[in-house]
Design an enzyme around this catalytic site. Sequence first.
Site, PDB file in Angstrom:
ATOM      1  N   ASP A  64      59.233 -50.086 -40.739  1.00 21.00           N
ATOM      2  CA  ASP A  64      60.564 -50.648 -40.512  1.00 21.00           C
ATOM      3  C   ASP A  64      61.427 -50.432 -41.742  1.00 21.00           C
ATOM      4  O   ASP A  64      60.944 -50.527 -42.874  1.00 21.00           O
ATOM      5  CB  ASP A  64      60.452 -52.143 -40.196  1.00 21.00           C
ATOM      6  CG  ASP A  64      61.655 -52.683 -39.441  1.00 21.00           C
ATOM      7  OD1 ASP A  64      62.787 -52.572 -39.962  1.00 21.00           O
ATOM      8  OD2 ASP A  64      61.472 -53.228 -38.344  1.00 21.00           O
TER       9      ASP A  64
ATOM     10  N   ASN B   4      59.637 -47.238 -31.261  1.00 22.05           N
ATOM     11  CA  ASN B   4      60.528 -48.315 -30.837  1.00 22.05           C
ATOM     12  C   ASN B   4      61.836 -48.351 -31.630  1.00 22.05           C
ATOM     13  O   ASN B   4      62.865 -48.778 -31.111  1.00 22.05           O
ATOM     14  CB  ASN B   4      59.803 -49.660 -30.972  1.00 22.05           C
ATOM     15  CG  ASN B   4      60.745 -50.836 -30.881  1.00 22.05           C
ATOM     16  OD1 ASN B   4      61.215 -51.208 -29.814  1.00 22.05           O
ATOM     17  ND2 ASN B   4      61.051 -51.446 -32.024  1.00 22.05           N
TER      18      ASN B   4
ATOM     19  N   TYR C 145      74.746 -43.430 -27.436  1.00 20.45           N
ATOM     20  CA  TYR C 145      73.467 -44.088 -27.161  1.00 20.45           C
ATOM     21  C   TYR C 145      72.791 -43.439 -25.951  1.00 20.45           C
ATOM     22  O   TYR C 145      71.597 -43.140 -25.980  1.00 20.45           O
ATOM     23  CB  TYR C 145      73.696 -45.572 -26.922  1.00 20.45           C
ATOM     24  CG  TYR C 145      72.428 -46.352 -26.663  1.00 20.45           C
ATOM     25  CD1 TYR C 145      71.570 -46.667 -27.714  1.00 20.45           C
ATOM     26  CD2 TYR C 145      72.095 -46.772 -25.383  1.00 20.45           C
ATOM     27  CE1 TYR C 145      70.396 -47.380 -27.482  1.00 20.45           C
ATOM     28  CE2 TYR C 145      70.932 -47.488 -25.147  1.00 20.45           C
ATOM     29  CZ  TYR C 145      70.084 -47.787 -26.195  1.00 20.45           C
ATOM     30  OH  TYR C 145      68.934 -48.482 -25.955  1.00 20.45           O
TER      31      TYR C 145
ATOM     32  N   LYS D 155      69.136 -41.505 -25.822  1.00 23.97           N
ATOM     33  CA  LYS D 155      68.045 -42.026 -24.991  1.00 23.97           C
ATOM     34  C   LYS D 155      67.669 -41.047 -23.878  1.00 23.97           C
ATOM     35  O   LYS D 155      66.518 -41.005 -23.445  1.00 23.97           O
ATOM     36  CB  LYS D 155      68.418 -43.395 -24.418  1.00 23.97           C
ATOM     37  CG  LYS D 155      68.418 -44.498 -25.475  1.00 23.97           C
ATOM     38  CD  LYS D 155      67.058 -44.652 -26.148  1.00 23.97           C
ATOM     39  CE  LYS D 155      67.020 -45.790 -27.149  1.00 23.97           C
ATOM     40  NZ  LYS D 155      65.682 -45.965 -27.762  1.00 23.97           N
TER      41      LYS D 155
ATOM     42  N   THR E 156      67.542 -59.993 -27.250  1.00 19.29           N
ATOM     43  CA  THR E 156      67.028 -59.851 -28.615  1.00 19.29           C
ATOM     44  C   THR E 156      68.097 -60.330 -29.588  1.00 19.29           C
ATOM     45  O   THR E 156      69.246 -60.565 -29.196  1.00 19.29           O
ATOM     46  CB  THR E 156      66.712 -58.371 -28.917  1.00 19.29           C
ATOM     47  OG1 THR E 156      67.933 -57.618 -28.868  1.00 19.29           O
ATOM     48  CG2 THR E 156      65.709 -57.801 -27.918  1.00 19.29           C
TER      49      THR E 156
END
Length: 260
Positions: free
Chosen positions: A39, A91, A156, A160, A191
């Site tokens: 991360d 992810n 985006y 994707k 989230t």
Amino acid sequence: MTKFSLKNKVALVTGGGSGIGKAISLTFAKQGAEVHILDFNLEAAQDTVNEIEALGEKAAAHKCDVANQSNVENIVKSISDKGTIDILINNAGIAHVGNIEACEEADLDRLYNVNIKGVYNCIKACLPALKKTGNGVILNLASIASTVGINDRFAYSMTKGAVLTITYSIAKDFIKDGIRCNCIAPGRVHTPFVDNFIKNNYPGKEEEMFDKLSKTQPIGRMGKPQEMADLVLFLCSDEAGFITGSNYAIDGGFVTLNGN
């Protein structure tokens, strides 16, 4: 025998410090995997590791910029030198709101570097170790935006869509090496990113916008990170050994039921 056990498996999870990545990391650890969290936010990654270690399981945090190939390669080598890598979860990702007119070159480059090049870097670095296992697994996070048009999500959606076709390509090219590669396509998931987006863009109307965004899914609510993690767990387990090259919608009916 415990279903969906990951005992003696080593899993790498990018972006495991928060949101869906954190839920995946914790779920994998509870099923016996040794989890390595890559991360950009090392503090967040370490917080997840602390939660895992409190459960009596193994985990490690690595500060990583997935867009930086040498950074990724060095971390993956440090892990694989000590043992196997059985599972890779791609992810980590970033978003951008706006159509092509509102998307500047810098925005496009930023999303490409993380959402596409980041996936490329991690897969390329992990392939030698995944090949050695004979039954390695790659799981990518795609999106409903991979397959349907969504307003004001040009960059985006583009990235994707690439993640989806990356999944198909890797699955076909490396099936002979025993590697399975799948992706999931979440709808809107509750989230911290969603909460911050609403707070920053709709101050004073947070509850109203949360309700409106929730109802864009036919099921009437947003998904939960744990629901994403449970599907990922299944797809990475031995019980899913006959599944590869597949894209799994987990979107409250968004793609198939909206407009019908």
